[in-house]
Design a protein around this motif. Structure first.
Motif, PDB file in Angstrom:
ATOM      1  N   TYR A   1       9.193  34.076 -29.426  1.00  0.00           N
ATOM      2  CA  TYR A   1       8.410  32.934 -29.891  1.00  0.00           C
ATOM      3  C   TYR A   1       6.949  33.178 -29.548  1.00  0.00           C
ATOM      4  O   TYR A   1       6.629  33.533 -28.406  1.00  0.00           O
ATOM      5  CB  TYR A   1       8.917  31.680 -29.181  1.00  0.00           C
ATOM      6  CG  TYR A   1       8.347  30.381 -29.654  1.00  0.00           C
ATOM      7  CD1 TYR A   1       8.861  29.740 -30.773  1.00  0.00           C
ATOM      8  CD2 TYR A   1       7.306  29.764 -28.963  1.00  0.00           C
ATOM      9  CE1 TYR A   1       8.355  28.518 -31.198  1.00  0.00           C
ATOM     10  CE2 TYR A   1       6.795  28.551 -29.383  1.00  0.00           C
ATOM     11  CZ  TYR A   1       7.326  27.926 -30.500  1.00  0.00           C
ATOM     12  OH  TYR A   1       6.815  26.720 -30.912  1.00  0.00           O
ATOM     13  N   VAL A   2       6.065  33.001 -30.515  1.00  0.00           N
ATOM     14  CA  VAL A   2       4.635  33.126 -30.233  1.00  0.00           C
ATOM     15  C   VAL A   2       4.243  31.844 -29.507  1.00  0.00           C
ATOM     16  O   VAL A   2       4.252  30.757 -30.089  1.00  0.00           O
ATOM     17  CB  VAL A   2       3.802  33.307 -31.522  1.00  0.00           C
ATOM     18  CG1 VAL A   2       2.323  33.445 -31.176  1.00  0.00           C
ATOM     19  CG2 VAL A   2       4.281  34.523 -32.314  1.00  0.00           C
ATOM     20  N   ASP A   3       3.947  31.978 -28.222  1.00  0.00           N
ATOM     21  CA  ASP A   3       3.650  30.820 -27.383  1.00  0.00           C
ATOM     22  C   ASP A   3       2.146  30.652 -27.249  1.00  0.00           C
ATOM     23  O   ASP A   3       1.372  31.463 -27.739  1.00  0.00           O
ATOM     24  CB  ASP A   3       4.302  31.006 -26.009  1.00  0.00           C
ATOM     25  CG  ASP A   3       4.818  29.712 -25.416  1.00  0.00           C
ATOM     26  OD1 ASP A   3       4.424  28.637 -25.895  1.00  0.00           O
ATOM     27  OD2 ASP A   3       5.625  29.790 -24.473  1.00  0.00           O
ATOM     28  N   SER A   4       1.725  29.598 -26.550  1.00  0.00           N
ATOM     29  CA  SER A   4       0.285  29.358 -26.403  1.00  0.00           C
ATOM     30  C   SER A   4      -0.386  30.504 -25.648  1.00  0.00           C
ATOM     31  O   SER A   4      -1.543  30.817 -25.912  1.00  0.00           O
ATOM     32  CB  SER A   4       0.022  28.016 -25.721  1.00  0.00           C
ATOM     33  OG  SER A   4       0.781  27.908 -24.554  1.00  0.00           O
ATOM     34  N   ILE A   5       0.337  31.130 -24.740  1.00  0.00           N
ATOM     35  CA  ILE A   5      -0.157  32.347 -24.074  1.00  0.00           C
ATOM     36  C   ILE A   5       0.983  33.353 -24.097  1.00  0.00           C
ATOM     37  O   ILE A   5       2.001  33.167 -23.448  1.00  0.00           O
ATOM     38  CB  ILE A   5      -0.583  32.071 -22.613  1.00  0.00           C
ATOM     39  CG1 ILE A   5      -1.720  31.066 -22.580  1.00  0.00           C
ATOM     40  CG2 ILE A   5      -0.974  33.368 -21.917  1.00  0.00           C
ATOM     41  CD1 ILE A   5      -2.139  30.647 -21.193  1.00  0.00           C
ATOM     42  N   GLY A   6       0.832  34.382 -24.888  1.00  0.00           N
ATOM     43  CA  GLY A   6       1.848  35.431 -24.948  1.00  0.00           C
ATOM     44  C   GLY A   6       3.057  35.070 -25.797  1.00  0.00           C
ATOM     45  O   GLY A   6       2.970  34.281 -26.734  1.00  0.00           O
ATOM     46  N   PHE A   7       4.190  35.657 -25.414  1.00  0.00           N
ATOM     47  CA  PHE A   7       5.444  35.486 -26.146  1.00  0.00           C
ATOM     48  C   PHE A   7       6.530  35.044 -25.183  1.00  0.00           C
ATOM     49  O   PHE A   7       6.493  35.378 -24.006  1.00  0.00           O
ATOM     50  CB  PHE A   7       5.869  36.811 -26.786  1.00  0.00           C
ATOM     51  CG  PHE A   7       4.957  37.274 -27.889  1.00  0.00           C
ATOM     52  CD1 PHE A   7       5.269  37.025 -29.213  1.00  0.00           C
ATOM     53  CD2 PHE A   7       3.793  37.973 -27.600  1.00  0.00           C
ATOM     54  CE1 PHE A   7       4.437  37.453 -30.235  1.00  0.00           C
ATOM     55  CE2 PHE A   7       2.952  38.407 -28.610  1.00  0.00           C
ATOM     56  CZ  PHE A   7       3.276  38.141 -29.937  1.00  0.00           C
ATOM     57  N   ALA A   8       7.514  34.317 -25.707  1.00  0.00           N
ATOM     58  CA  ALA A   8       8.673  33.912 -24.912  1.00  0.00           C
ATOM     59  C   ALA A   8       9.925  34.310 -25.681  1.00  0.00           C
ATOM     60  O   ALA A   8      10.015  34.071 -26.886  1.00  0.00           O
ATOM     61  CB  ALA A   8       8.661  32.410 -24.670  1.00  0.00           C
ATOM     62  N   GLN A   9      10.873  34.938 -24.984  1.00  0.00           N
ATOM     63  CA  GLN A   9      12.123  35.301 -25.639  1.00  0.00           C
ATOM     64  C   GLN A   9      12.907  34.045 -25.965  1.00  0.00           C
ATOM     65  O   GLN A   9      12.997  33.121 -25.146  1.00  0.00           O
ATOM     66  CB  GLN A   9      12.955  36.223 -24.759  1.00  0.00           C
ATOM     67  CG  GLN A   9      12.773  37.669 -25.145  1.00  0.00           C
ATOM     68  CD  GLN A   9      13.884  38.556 -24.623  1.00  0.00           C
ATOM     69  OE1 GLN A   9      14.298  38.412 -23.487  1.00  0.00           O
ATOM     70  NE2 GLN A   9      14.345  39.464 -25.453  1.00  0.00           N
ATOM     71  N   VAL A  10      13.455  34.004 -27.188  1.00  0.00           N
ATOM     72  CA  VAL A  10      14.246  32.857 -27.635  1.00  0.00           C
ATOM     73  C   VAL A  10      15.569  33.356 -28.243  1.00  0.00           C
ATOM     74  O   VAL A  10      15.718  33.429 -29.453  1.00  0.00           O
ATOM     75  CB  VAL A  10      13.464  31.975 -28.647  1.00  0.00           C
ATOM     76  CG1 VAL A  10      12.432  31.125 -27.945  1.00  0.00           C
ATOM     77  CG2 VAL A  10      12.795  32.818 -29.726  1.00  0.00           C
TER      78      VAL A  10
END
Length: 163
Positions: free
Chosen positions: A112-121
Motif C-alpha cells: 500500500y502506498v502510505d503517507s510515508i513509504g509503503f506498507a505490506q497489505v
C-alpha cells in the motif's frame, strides 16, 4: 499470433511461452475505482483502519503491469510514476491509497502506498468474504433490509439497530 496462424508456432509452444510469461518477475499498479467512496481515496493505512475500512481488492482496478528488473525497488517505482511516467501509463501519479503488487519468483506481495513509504497489505491478495451473509438478511423486515445492504455496500459499520 501471426506465427501461430501461419503454423510457425504449435499450440504446445504457445503454452510454453504463456507459462514462461507467468513466471516472469513483474509489478502491477492498482488504483481505486472511480465509484469507491471518498473515505478510501488518498488515506493513510492508519486512517483507513481507524475508520474500520480495509484495502479490498474489489475496490481497485489494474492500471499498469511491467517487468520487474533486478535492482528495481518500491521507491524507484514510486519515483518513476511521479516524475517520469511511461507514455502508456493511463493512471494518475502514484499516490497514497494506490497498491503495488510485486510478482517475484512465483510469489506475490502487495504494498500500500502510505503517507510515508509503503506498507505490506497481504489482505489485498486474499479472497474477500462478505461480512453479512445475504441469507441472514431475510430475517429482517424489508424496510430495514435496504439500509443493511446500503451499509454493507458502503462499508459503513454499525453497532446496533433500533427497532
Amino acid at each position: 499470433m501471426e506465427r501461430l496462424s501461419s503454423g510457425e508456432l504449435t499450440q504446445e509452444a504457445v503454452k510454453e511461452l504463456y507459462a514462461a510469461e507467468q513466471t516472469e518477475n513483474t509489478y502491477t499498479i492498482y488504483q481505486l475505482k472511480d465509484d469507491v467512496p471518498v473515505d478510501y481515496h488518498f488515506r493513510s493505512l492508519e486512517r483507513l483502519q481507524e475508520k474500520g475500512l480495509a484495502v479490498d481488492h474489489a475496490n481497485y482496478k489494474k492500471i499498469y503491469t511491467a517487468p520487474l528488473t533486478p535492482g528495481t525497488t518500491l521507491e524507484g517505482i514510486y519515483e518513476k510514476f511521479n516524475f517520469d511516467r511511461p507514455e502508456d501509463f493511463k493512471g494518475h501519479s502514484l499516490s497514497v491509497s494506490d497498491v503495488v503488487v510485486l510478482h517475484q519468483n512465483g510469489q506475490d506481495t502487495a504494498h500500500y502506498v502510505d503517507s510515508i513509504g509503503f506498507a505490506q497489505v497481504p489482505e489485498f491478495l486474499r479472497e474477500q468474504k462478505p461480512l453479512i451473509p445475504d441469507a441472514g438478511l431475510r430475517w429482517f423486515h424489508p424496510l430495514y433490509r435496504s439500509s443493511l445492504f446500503h451499509n454493507y455496500r458502503n462499508r459503513n459499520h454499525f453497532d446496533f439497530l433500533i427497532f
